[in-house]
Design a protein around this motif. Structure first.
Motif, PDB file in Angstrom:
ATOM      1  N   PHE A  59      37.285  30.415  41.202  1.00  0.00           N
ATOM      2  CA  PHE A  59      38.081  31.542  40.731  1.00  0.00           C
ATOM      3  C   PHE A  59      37.337  32.331  39.667  1.00  0.00           C
ATOM      4  O   PHE A  59      37.417  33.560  39.633  1.00  0.00           O
ATOM      5  CB  PHE A  59      39.431  31.079  40.191  1.00  0.00           C
ATOM      6  N   ALA A  60      36.627  31.639  38.792  1.00  0.00           N
ATOM      7  CA  ALA A  60      35.872  32.332  37.748  1.00  0.00           C
ATOM      8  C   ALA A  60      34.774  33.206  38.355  1.00  0.00           C
ATOM      9  O   ALA A  60      34.428  34.248  37.812  1.00  0.00           O
ATOM     10  CB  ALA A  60      35.263  31.325  36.775  1.00  0.00           C
ATOM     11  N   ALA A  61      34.239  32.800  39.495  1.00  0.00           N
ATOM     12  CA  ALA A  61      33.213  33.602  40.158  1.00  0.00           C
ATOM     13  C   ALA A  61      33.832  34.768  40.934  1.00  0.00           C
ATOM     14  O   ALA A  61      33.219  35.823  41.085  1.00  0.00           O
ATOM     15  CB  ALA A  61      32.406  32.724  41.108  1.00  0.00           C
ATOM     16  N   PHE A  62      35.055  34.583  41.423  1.00  0.00           N
ATOM     17  CA  PHE A  62      35.685  35.584  42.273  1.00  0.00           C
ATOM     18  C   PHE A  62      36.473  36.629  41.488  1.00  0.00           C
ATOM     19  O   PHE A  62      36.526  37.802  41.873  1.00  0.00           O
ATOM     20  CB  PHE A  62      36.613  34.880  43.272  1.00  0.00           C
ATOM     21  N   LEU A  63      37.093  36.238  40.390  1.00  0.00           N
ATOM     22  CA  LEU A  63      37.993  37.140  39.670  1.00  0.00           C
ATOM     23  C   LEU A  63      37.332  38.407  39.135  1.00  0.00           C
ATOM     24  O   LEU A  63      37.964  39.473  39.165  1.00  0.00           O
ATOM     25  CB  LEU A  63      38.709  36.381  38.560  1.00  0.00           C
ATOM     26  N   PRO A  64      36.093  38.384  38.625  1.00  0.00           N
ATOM     27  CA  PRO A  64      35.495  39.666  38.204  1.00  0.00           C
ATOM     28  C   PRO A  64      35.374  40.676  39.342  1.00  0.00           C
ATOM     29  O   PRO A  64      35.618  41.864  39.149  1.00  0.00           O
ATOM     30  CB  PRO A  64      34.121  39.265  37.670  1.00  0.00           C
ATOM     31  N   TRP A  65      35.037  40.207  40.525  1.00  0.00           N
ATOM     32  CA  TRP A  65      34.939  41.129  41.668  1.00  0.00           C
ATOM     33  C   TRP A  65      36.315  41.654  42.061  1.00  0.00           C
ATOM     34  O   TRP A  65      36.465  42.834  42.419  1.00  0.00           O
ATOM     35  CB  TRP A  65      34.279  40.436  42.860  1.00  0.00           C
ATOM     36  N   LEU A  66      37.331  40.810  41.979  1.00  0.00           N
ATOM     37  CA  LEU A  66      38.690  41.254  42.274  1.00  0.00           C
ATOM     38  C   LEU A  66      39.135  42.292  41.247  1.00  0.00           C
ATOM     39  O   LEU A  66      39.755  43.306  41.602  1.00  0.00           O
ATOM     40  CB  LEU A  66      39.645  40.062  42.289  1.00  0.00           C
ATOM     41  N   ALA A  67      38.822  42.055  39.979  1.00  0.00           N
ATOM     42  CA  ALA A  67      39.192  43.007  38.925  1.00  0.00           C
ATOM     43  C   ALA A  67      38.491  44.344  39.131  1.00  0.00           C
ATOM     44  O   ALA A  67      39.120  45.406  38.993  1.00  0.00           O
ATOM     45  CB  ALA A  67      38.846  42.428  37.557  1.00  0.00           C
ATOM     46  N   ILE A  68      37.211  44.311  39.476  1.00  0.00           N
ATOM     47  CA  ILE A  68      36.473  45.558  39.733  1.00  0.00           C
ATOM     48  C   ILE A  68      37.097  46.315  40.900  1.00  0.00           C
ATOM     49  O   ILE A  68      37.280  47.535  40.848  1.00  0.00           O
ATOM     50  CB  ILE A  68      34.985  45.257  39.988  1.00  0.00           C
ATOM     51  N   PHE A  69      37.459  45.598  41.946  1.00  0.00           N
ATOM     52  CA  PHE A  69      38.073  46.230  43.113  1.00  0.00           C
ATOM     53  C   PHE A  69      39.414  46.855  42.743  1.00  0.00           C
ATOM     54  O   PHE A  69      39.702  48.007  43.109  1.00  0.00           O
ATOM     55  CB  PHE A  69      38.255  45.203  44.234  1.00  0.00           C
ATOM     56  N   LEU A  70      40.256  46.122  42.016  1.00  0.00           N
ATOM     57  CA  LEU A  70      41.579  46.636  41.663  1.00  0.00           C
ATOM     58  C   LEU A  70      41.482  47.831  40.719  1.00  0.00           C
ATOM     59  O   LEU A  70      42.230  48.807  40.867  1.00  0.00           O
ATOM     60  CB  LEU A  70      42.426  45.522  41.044  1.00  0.00           C
ATOM     61  N   ILE A  71      40.565  47.781  39.754  1.00  0.00           N
ATOM     62  CA  ILE A  71      40.374  48.917  38.855  1.00  0.00           C
ATOM     63  C   ILE A  71      39.873  50.138  39.636  1.00  0.00           C
ATOM     64  O   ILE A  71      40.339  51.263  39.428  1.00  0.00           O
ATOM     65  CB  ILE A  71      39.421  48.541  37.708  1.00  0.00           C
ATOM     66  N   GLY A  72      38.953  49.906  40.556  1.00  0.00           N
ATOM     67  CA  GLY A  72      38.449  51.005  41.392  1.00  0.00           C
ATOM     68  C   GLY A  72      39.546  51.621  42.236  1.00  0.00           C
ATOM     69  O   GLY A  72      39.646  52.855  42.348  1.00  0.00           O
ATOM     70  N   MET A  73      40.372  50.781  42.839  1.00  0.00           N
ATOM     71  CA  MET A  73      41.473  51.307  43.646  1.00  0.00           C
ATOM     72  C   MET A  73      42.476  52.049  42.764  1.00  0.00           C
ATOM     73  O   MET A  73      43.041  53.064  43.182  1.00  0.00           O
ATOM     74  CB  MET A  73      42.167  50.172  44.407  1.00  0.00           C
ATOM     75  N   GLY A  74      42.699  51.557  41.542  1.00  0.00           N
ATOM     76  CA  GLY A  74      43.602  52.253  40.617  1.00  0.00           C
ATOM     77  C   GLY A  74      43.079  53.627  40.264  1.00  0.00           C
ATOM     78  O   GLY A  74      43.851  54.594  40.198  1.00  0.00           O
TER      79      GLY A  74
END
Length: 85
Positions: A59-74
């Protein structure tokens, strides 16, 4: 002038990581077919604590990419709202 002293290459250990005896290639030898013994895989027991540490690390490896994706979509949604609104 080329040097005459050639040093032995220590990195060539003749270790293979994949079977290169592939049907269709000129070096294919059907007599070299490997038998599937199925017993060469060793499964190690891990404790619950080790398991959850691995899950947390994933999760620690995956969450930064998820955050970047969600911020980009926002940002895209906000720009679309401003442009179309």
């Amino acid at each position: 002038m080329p040097r005459k002293n050639k040093k032995q290459d220590d990195l060539d250990t003749t270790t293979t990581f994949a079977d290169m005896n592939i049907e269709g290639f000129k070096w294919y030898d059907p007599s070299q077919k490997k038998k599937d013994d199925g017993g060469n895989k060793v499964r190690q027991k891990i404790s619950r604590r080790e398991y959850w540490r691995m899950v947390r690390g994933a999760f620690a490896a995956f969450l930064p990419w998820l955050a970047i994706f969600l911020i980009g979509m926002g940002i895209v949604i906000a720009l679309a709202y401003l442009w179309l609104g």
